[in-house]
Write a protein that holds these residues in place. Structure first.
Motif, PDB file in Angstrom:
ATOM      1  N   ASN A   1       0.877  -1.067  -0.137  1.00  0.00           N
ATOM      2  CA  ASN A   1      -0.096  -0.129  -0.024  1.00  0.00           C
ATOM      3  C   ASN A   1       0.812   1.163   0.040  1.00  0.00           C
ATOM      4  O   ASN A   1       0.458   2.288  -0.584  1.00  0.00           O
TER       5      ASN A   1
ATOM      6  N   VAL B   1       2.369   1.778  -3.532  1.00  0.00           N
ATOM      7  CA  VAL B   1       1.397   2.037  -4.510  1.00  0.00           C
ATOM      8  C   VAL B   1       1.211   3.702  -4.364  1.00  0.00           C
ATOM      9  O   VAL B   1       1.116   4.464  -5.101  1.00  0.00           O
TER      10      VAL B   1
ATOM     11  N   ARG C   1      -1.075  -0.874  -8.852  1.00  0.00           N
ATOM     12  CA  ARG C   1      -2.454  -1.636  -8.214  1.00  0.00           C
ATOM     13  C   ARG C   1      -3.439  -1.722  -9.408  1.00  0.00           C
ATOM     14  O   ARG C   1      -3.873  -0.839  -9.853  1.00  0.00           O
TER      15      ARG C   1
ATOM     16  N   PHE D   1      -6.515  -8.218  -6.562  1.00  0.00           N
ATOM     17  CA  PHE D   1      -5.920  -7.265  -6.947  1.00  0.00           C
ATOM     18  C   PHE D   1      -4.445  -7.812  -7.276  1.00  0.00           C
ATOM     19  O   PHE D   1      -3.909  -8.715  -6.460  1.00  0.00           O
TER      20      PHE D   1
ATOM     21  N   TYR E   1      -0.235  -6.766  -8.436  1.00  0.00           N
ATOM     22  CA  TYR E   1       0.594  -5.384  -8.038  1.00  0.00           C
ATOM     23  C   TYR E   1       1.906  -5.503  -8.938  1.00  0.00           C
ATOM     24  O   TYR E   1       2.281  -6.772  -9.459  1.00  0.00           O
TER      25      TYR E   1
END
Ligand SMILES: [Zn+2]
Ligand SMILES: [Zn+2]
Length: 130
Positions: A49, A52, A59, A68, A70
């Protein structure tokens, strides 16, 4: 504690670097990192996170699934547009020339394309696209 986190982040980035061509789920990343000092799932979630948010990792949703995935961005990614194959999930980096012309075409229609947010969807040659 901070040094330990940095170490996990470095491991994560190295792993993503090795799989640059393939978008991965959190589970695949956790499995791939397996080892003595490997971060657990919740840590990977948190670190991903962060990455991102920092714009280091992109993502998106894989195919029609709700998973999801990545993928690591390249340093030059802000200069070009991206296409993603909906069949295999591969991310393609368009060359700057093509990206610029597409932006200009849209601009003529009075629309400013946000290249950072935009990923074009389609099917790659390997998956039956033309
Ligand atoms: Zn790119
Ligand atoms: Zn494909």
């Amino acid at each position: 504690m901070k040094g330990y986190q940095t170490e996990q982040k470095r491991m994560l980035l190295t792993f993503l670097e090795q799989h640059r061509a393939h978008p991965l789920t959190i589970e695949e990343i956790v499995c791939g990192l397996a080892g003595e000092h490997a971060p657990g799932k919740s840590t990977v979630y948190r670190l991903m996170n962060q990455l991102v948010e920092d714009g280091v990792v992109r993502r998106f949703v894989r195919g029609n699934s709700r998973h999801f995935v990545y993928q690591l961005m390249q340093e030059t990614c802000h200069k070009h547009l991206h296409c993603r194959c909906v069949a295999c999930g591969t991310l393609y980096h368009l060359d700057e020339e093509t990206s610029r012309s597409m932006g200009q075409l849209l601009q003529q229609s009075g629309f400013a394309l946000d290249g950072q947010q935009t990923t074009l969807l389609g099917t790659c040659r390997g998956c039956g696209g033309r």
